[in-house]
Design a protein around this motif. Structure first.
Motif, PDB file in Angstrom:
ATOM      1  N   VAL A   1       0.859  -1.191   0.000  1.00 20.31           N
ATOM      2  CA  VAL A   1       0.000   0.000   0.000  1.00 20.31           C
ATOM      3  C   VAL A   1       0.895   1.240   0.000  1.00 20.31           C
ATOM      4  O   VAL A   1       1.651   1.465   0.942  1.00 20.31           O
ATOM      5  N   VAL A   2       0.801   2.042  -1.052  1.00 19.07           N
ATOM      6  CA  VAL A   2       1.619   3.255  -1.177  1.00 19.07           C
ATOM      7  C   VAL A   2       0.761   4.470  -0.840  1.00 19.07           C
ATOM      8  O   VAL A   2      -0.354   4.617  -1.351  1.00 19.07           O
ATOM      9  N   ASP A   3       1.275   5.334   0.035  1.00 23.12           N
ATOM     10  CA  ASP A   3       0.547   6.537   0.462  1.00 23.12           C
ATOM     11  C   ASP A   3      -0.829   6.169   1.017  1.00 23.12           C
ATOM     12  O   ASP A   3      -1.872   6.589   0.513  1.00 23.12           O
ATOM     13  N   TRP A   4      -0.809   5.413   2.076  1.00 20.14           N
ATOM     14  CA  TRP A   4      -2.014   4.910   2.745  1.00 20.14           C
ATOM     15  C   TRP A   4      -2.761   6.082   3.370  1.00 20.14           C
ATOM     16  O   TRP A   4      -2.303   6.708   4.306  1.00 20.14           O
TER      17      TRP A   4
ATOM     18  N   PHE B   1       2.324  -4.336   3.542  1.00 21.18           N
ATOM     19  CA  PHE B   1       3.543  -3.535   3.480  1.00 21.18           C
ATOM     20  C   PHE B   1       3.144  -2.099   3.155  1.00 21.18           C
ATOM     21  O   PHE B   1       2.633  -1.827   2.072  1.00 21.18           O
ATOM     22  N   ALA B   2       3.355  -1.209   4.117  1.00 24.16           N
ATOM     23  CA  ALA B   2       2.964   0.196   3.956  1.00 24.16           C
ATOM     24  C   ALA B   2       4.169   1.006   3.502  1.00 24.16           C
ATOM     25  O   ALA B   2       5.191   1.045   4.182  1.00 24.16           O
ATOM     26  N   VAL B   3       4.041   1.633   2.346  1.00 23.51           N
ATOM     27  CA  VAL B   3       5.131   2.428   1.787  1.00 23.51           C
ATOM     28  C   VAL B   3       4.859   3.903   2.059  1.00 23.51           C
ATOM     29  O   VAL B   3       3.804   4.424   1.703  1.00 23.51           O
ATOM     30  N   ASP B   4       5.821   4.548   2.698  1.00 28.58           N
ATOM     31  CA  ASP B   4       5.741   5.959   3.095  1.00 28.58           C
ATOM     32  C   ASP B   4       4.689   6.192   4.169  1.00 28.58           C
ATOM     33  O   ASP B   4       3.941   7.165   4.134  1.00 28.58           O
ATOM     34  N   GLY B   5       4.680   5.291   5.149  1.00 28.91           N
ATOM     35  CA  GLY B   5       3.949   5.550   6.382  1.00 28.91           C
ATOM     36  C   GLY B   5       2.543   5.017   6.436  1.00 28.91           C
ATOM     37  O   GLY B   5       2.003   4.467   5.478  1.00 28.91           O
ATOM     38  N   ILE B   6       1.955   5.195   7.604  1.00 27.60           N
ATOM     39  CA  ILE B   6       0.587   4.753   7.875  1.00 27.60           C
ATOM     40  C   ILE B   6      -0.220   5.939   8.383  1.00 27.60           C
ATOM     41  O   ILE B   6       0.331   6.879   8.958  1.00 27.60           O
ATOM     42  N   PRO B   7      -1.545   5.926   8.173  1.00 27.79           N
ATOM     43  CA  PRO B   7      -2.345   7.099   8.546  1.00 27.79           C
ATOM     44  C   PRO B   7      -2.545   7.269  10.046  1.00 27.79           C
ATOM     45  O   PRO B   7      -2.849   8.367  10.507  1.00 27.79           O
ATOM     46  N   SER B   8      -2.384   6.184  10.816  1.00 23.32           N
ATOM     47  CA  SER B   8      -2.551   6.269  12.266  1.00 23.32           C
ATOM     48  C   SER B   8      -1.763   5.135  12.913  1.00 23.32           C
ATOM     49  O   SER B   8      -1.467   4.126  12.266  1.00 23.32           O
ATOM     50  N   PRO B   9      -1.413   5.268  14.209  1.00 25.86           N
ATOM     51  CA  PRO B   9      -0.591   4.236  14.858  1.00 25.86           C
ATOM     52  C   PRO B   9      -1.234   2.860  14.893  1.00 25.86           C
ATOM     53  O   PRO B   9      -0.531   1.850  14.975  1.00 25.86           O
ATOM     54  N   ASP B  10      -2.560   2.791  14.844  1.00 25.11           N
ATOM     55  CA  ASP B  10      -3.231   1.493  14.942  1.00 25.11           C
ATOM     56  C   ASP B  10      -3.501   0.856  13.574  1.00 25.11           C
ATOM     57  O   ASP B  10      -4.161  -0.182  13.484  1.00 25.11           O
ATOM     58  N   ALA B  11      -2.982   1.445  12.506  1.00 22.49           N
ATOM     59  CA  ALA B  11      -3.156   0.844  11.181  1.00 22.49           C
ATOM     60  C   ALA B  11      -2.450  -0.512  11.145  1.00 22.49           C
ATOM     61  O   ALA B  11      -1.321  -0.639  11.628  1.00 22.49           O
ATOM     62  N   PRO B  12      -3.088  -1.545  10.583  1.00 20.14           N
ATOM     63  CA  PRO B  12      -2.561  -2.916  10.676  1.00 20.14           C
ATOM     64  C   PRO B  12      -1.468  -3.235   9.668  1.00 20.14           C
ATOM     65  O   PRO B  12      -1.610  -4.145   8.845  1.00 20.14           O
ATOM     66  N   ALA B  13      -0.363  -2.536   9.743  1.00 18.15           N
ATOM     67  CA  ALA B  13       0.730  -2.783   8.811  1.00 18.15           C
ATOM     68  C   ALA B  13       1.691  -3.821   9.370  1.00 18.15           C
ATOM     69  O   ALA B  13       2.033  -3.790  10.551  1.00 18.15           O
ATOM     70  N   THR B  14       2.133  -4.742   8.523  1.00 19.28           N
ATOM     71  CA  THR B  14       3.140  -5.721   8.913  1.00 19.28           C
ATOM     72  C   THR B  14       4.527  -5.092   8.883  1.00 19.28           C
ATOM     73  O   THR B  14       5.338  -5.306   9.781  1.00 19.28           O
TER      74      THR B  14
ATOM     75  N   PRO C   1      -6.019  12.388   2.401  1.00 17.15           N
ATOM     76  CA  PRO C   1      -6.199  12.628   3.840  1.00 17.15           C
ATOM     77  C   PRO C   1      -5.411  11.648   4.705  1.00 17.15           C
ATOM     78  O   PRO C   1      -5.453  10.444   4.492  1.00 17.15           O
ATOM     79  N   GLY C   2      -4.686  12.194   5.667  1.00 17.81           N
ATOM     80  CA  GLY C   2      -3.980  11.346   6.627  1.00 17.81           C
ATOM     81  C   GLY C   2      -2.715  10.714   6.123  1.00 17.81           C
ATOM     82  O   GLY C   2      -2.093   9.926   6.840  1.00 17.81           O
ATOM     83  N   VAL C   3      -2.285  11.012   4.891  1.00 18.22           N
ATOM     84  CA  VAL C   3      -1.057  10.405   4.360  1.00 18.22           C
ATOM     85  C   VAL C   3       0.122  10.880   5.203  1.00 18.22           C
ATOM     86  O   VAL C   3       0.346  12.077   5.385  1.00 18.22           O
ATOM     87  N   ALA C   4       0.892   9.930   5.724  1.00 16.45           N
ATOM     88  CA  ALA C   4       1.896  10.225   6.753  1.00 16.45           C
ATOM     89  C   ALA C   4       2.978  11.180   6.288  1.00 16.45           C
ATOM     90  O   ALA C   4       3.354  12.105   7.006  1.00 16.45           O
ATOM     91  N   TRP C   5       3.520  10.966   5.086  1.00 17.92           N
ATOM     92  CA  TRP C   5       4.657  11.787   4.667  1.00 17.92           C
ATOM     93  C   TRP C   5       4.253  13.248   4.487  1.00 17.92           C
ATOM     94  O   TRP C   5       5.013  14.158   4.821  1.00 17.92           O
ATOM     95  N   GLN C   6       3.053  13.490   3.947  1.00 19.56           N
ATOM     96  CA  GLN C   6       2.602  14.870   3.773  1.00 19.56           C
ATOM     97  C   GLN C   6       2.384  15.539   5.126  1.00 19.56           C
ATOM     98  O   GLN C   6       2.724  16.712   5.319  1.00 19.56           O
ATOM     99  N   ARG C   7       1.859  14.775   6.063  1.00 20.39           N
ATOM    100  CA  ARG C   7       1.691  15.288   7.429  1.00 20.39           C
ATOM    101  C   ARG C   7       3.047  15.616   8.051  1.00 20.39           C
ATOM    102  O   ARG C   7       3.205  16.645   8.719  1.00 20.39           O
ATOM    103  N   ASP C   8       4.048  14.760   7.817  1.00 20.36           N
ATOM    104  CA  ASP C   8       5.384  15.010   8.370  1.00 20.36           C
ATOM    105  C   ASP C   8       6.002  16.278   7.800  1.00 20.36           C
ATOM    106  O   ASP C   8       6.652  17.045   8.519  1.00 20.36           O
ATOM    107  N   VAL C   9       5.823  16.500   6.497  1.00 17.04           N
ATOM    108  CA  VAL C   9       6.355  17.718   5.877  1.00 17.04           C
ATOM    109  C   VAL C   9       5.711  18.947   6.507  1.00 17.04           C
ATOM    110  O   VAL C   9       6.398  19.918   6.868  1.00 17.04           O
ATOM    111  N   HIS C  10       4.392  18.896   6.654  1.00 18.35           N
ATOM    112  CA  HIS C  10       3.656  20.046   7.193  1.00 18.35           C
ATOM    113  C   HIS C  10       4.071  20.350   8.638  1.00 18.35           C
ATOM    114  O   HIS C  10       4.415  21.493   8.967  1.00 18.35           O
ATOM    115  N   THR C  11       4.069  19.329   9.484  1.00 17.57           N
ATOM    116  CA  THR C  11       4.378  19.565  10.901  1.00 17.57           C
ATOM    117  C   THR C  11       5.835  19.980  11.097  1.00 17.57           C
ATOM    118  O   THR C  11       6.135  20.813  11.957  1.00 17.57           O
ATOM    119  N   THR C  12       6.741  19.433  10.294  1.00 20.57           N
ATOM    120  CA  THR C  12       8.159  19.794  10.419  1.00 20.57           C
ATOM    121  C   THR C  12       8.400  21.225   9.964  1.00 20.57           C
ATOM    122  O   THR C  12       9.129  21.984  10.626  1.00 20.57           O
TER     123      THR C  12
END
Length: 325
Positions: free
Chosen positions: A118-121, A139-152, A187-198
């Protein structure tokens, strides 16, 4: 009459090797010496041996199919195409086919797969959770939308570190007002959120304002340029960071931003389109190396599926992207 297919026992007899050694060599097992693997593959090609991938998958209790999940509204972007080709180049060598799956193409997800990539979950994507409940590794590529997302396994670029490095350099050289172009289409894509918050944290730490404009993925170039011009006229930033592929390229092409005499000398793309951004001397871009990124992910997926002791307990890996100054 058609010629009968060459079998592994026939290959083994031709080479004077055991059937097990030939089978392992054909499957590129590391337990077989590289010289032997080469010898076996050369003989297989010479004698016309065809690997029966379906039979091999069935013997392993597998379907031989991997599902790849990409954001539906980004089908024309270079990153996803190159990533997909890189991934398939690795897994095909190991006997796996890649199925491009789409959440809205069927009522229920296809669960007859060995793993899902899953890319850009995004937070509105339901399929990965449904697949995980069916016991399929995710397999989550470039992060998960929340800590409880069921990624291996989570494979990510460290967008936060790259963004911080660029922001600190621009601010240290005189940038006094920043702006961010991002998209709520993911919405909730981890990498975009990381760019914004950083970026927001860097601006806050240095006491400079940060403006923000939301653009939809797939917005026509002339409309992107108009939105950027409106932002520049209104906010007058001298550091512009874009999370959309080609947006920084459009800003340079239409408005000449990023050039030395421009009102915006610091023009940044965190997506790094290879044609319009990585090749431009006026744009600082993240070089994500998507083809190599896909190959790396493919290696991780194959290693996991080959490891009979592997568990679905989550672990993480980092992909080392770089900044193209």
């Amino acid at each position: 009459m058609p010629q009968s297919r060459v079998t592994i026992p026939q290959l083994a007899a031709e080479l004077g090797l055991s059937v097990g050694t030939v089978s392992s060599a054909l499957n590129n097992k590391p337990s077989v010496a590289e010289s032997t693997r080469t010898r076996v593959h050369e003989a297989a090609a010479r004698l016309g041996y065809l690997h029966n991938r379906s039979a091999a998958a069935l013997r392993r209790g597998r379907t031989g199919i991997l599902s790849l999940h990409l954001p539906a509204n980004t089908s024309d972007l270079q990153f996803y195409m190159n990533f997909a080709f890189g991934l398939s180049s690795v897994v095909a060598r190991e006997g796996y086919d890649v199925l491009l799956d789409h959440e809205h193409s069927r009522a229920n997800p296809l669960t007859l797969v060995d793993a899902a990539i899953v890319v850009d979950w995004s937070s509105d994507l339901r399929t990965p959770s449904q697949l995980a409940r069916a016991g399929i590794p995710i397999f989550a590529v470039d992060g998960i939308p929340s800590p409880d997302a069921p990624a291996t396994k989570v494979i990510s670029t460290n967008y936060a570190a790259l963004t911080a490095e660029i922001a600190e350099r621009a601010i240290s050289k005189g940038a006094h007002k920043a702006a961010l172009l991002s998209s709520s289409s993911l919405p909730g894509v981890a990498w975009q959120r990381d760019v914004h918050t950083t970026l927001e944290a860097a601006c806050t730490a240095h006491g400079i304002p940060l403006a923000h404009v939301d653009l939809a993925i797939g917005t026509p170039a002339n409309e992107v340029a108009a939105a950027i011009k409106s932002l520049i006229d209104r906010e007058q930033p001298d550091l512009l960071v874009s999370t959309g592929e080609r947006w920084a390229g459009i800003a340079n092409l239409y408005l000449q931003l990023g050039e030395p005499d421009s009102s915006v000398p610091w023009l940044v793309s965190t997506a790094g389109d290879p044609i319009t951004e990585l090749s431009s001397p006026h744009i600082t871009a993240f070089d994500l190396m998507p083809y190599e990124y896909g190959r790396h992910c493919g290696d991780l997926v194959v290693a996991f599926l080959d490891d009979e002791a592997a568990t679905t307990d989550r672990n993480e890996a980092v992909w080392d992207a770089r900044i193209n100054w």
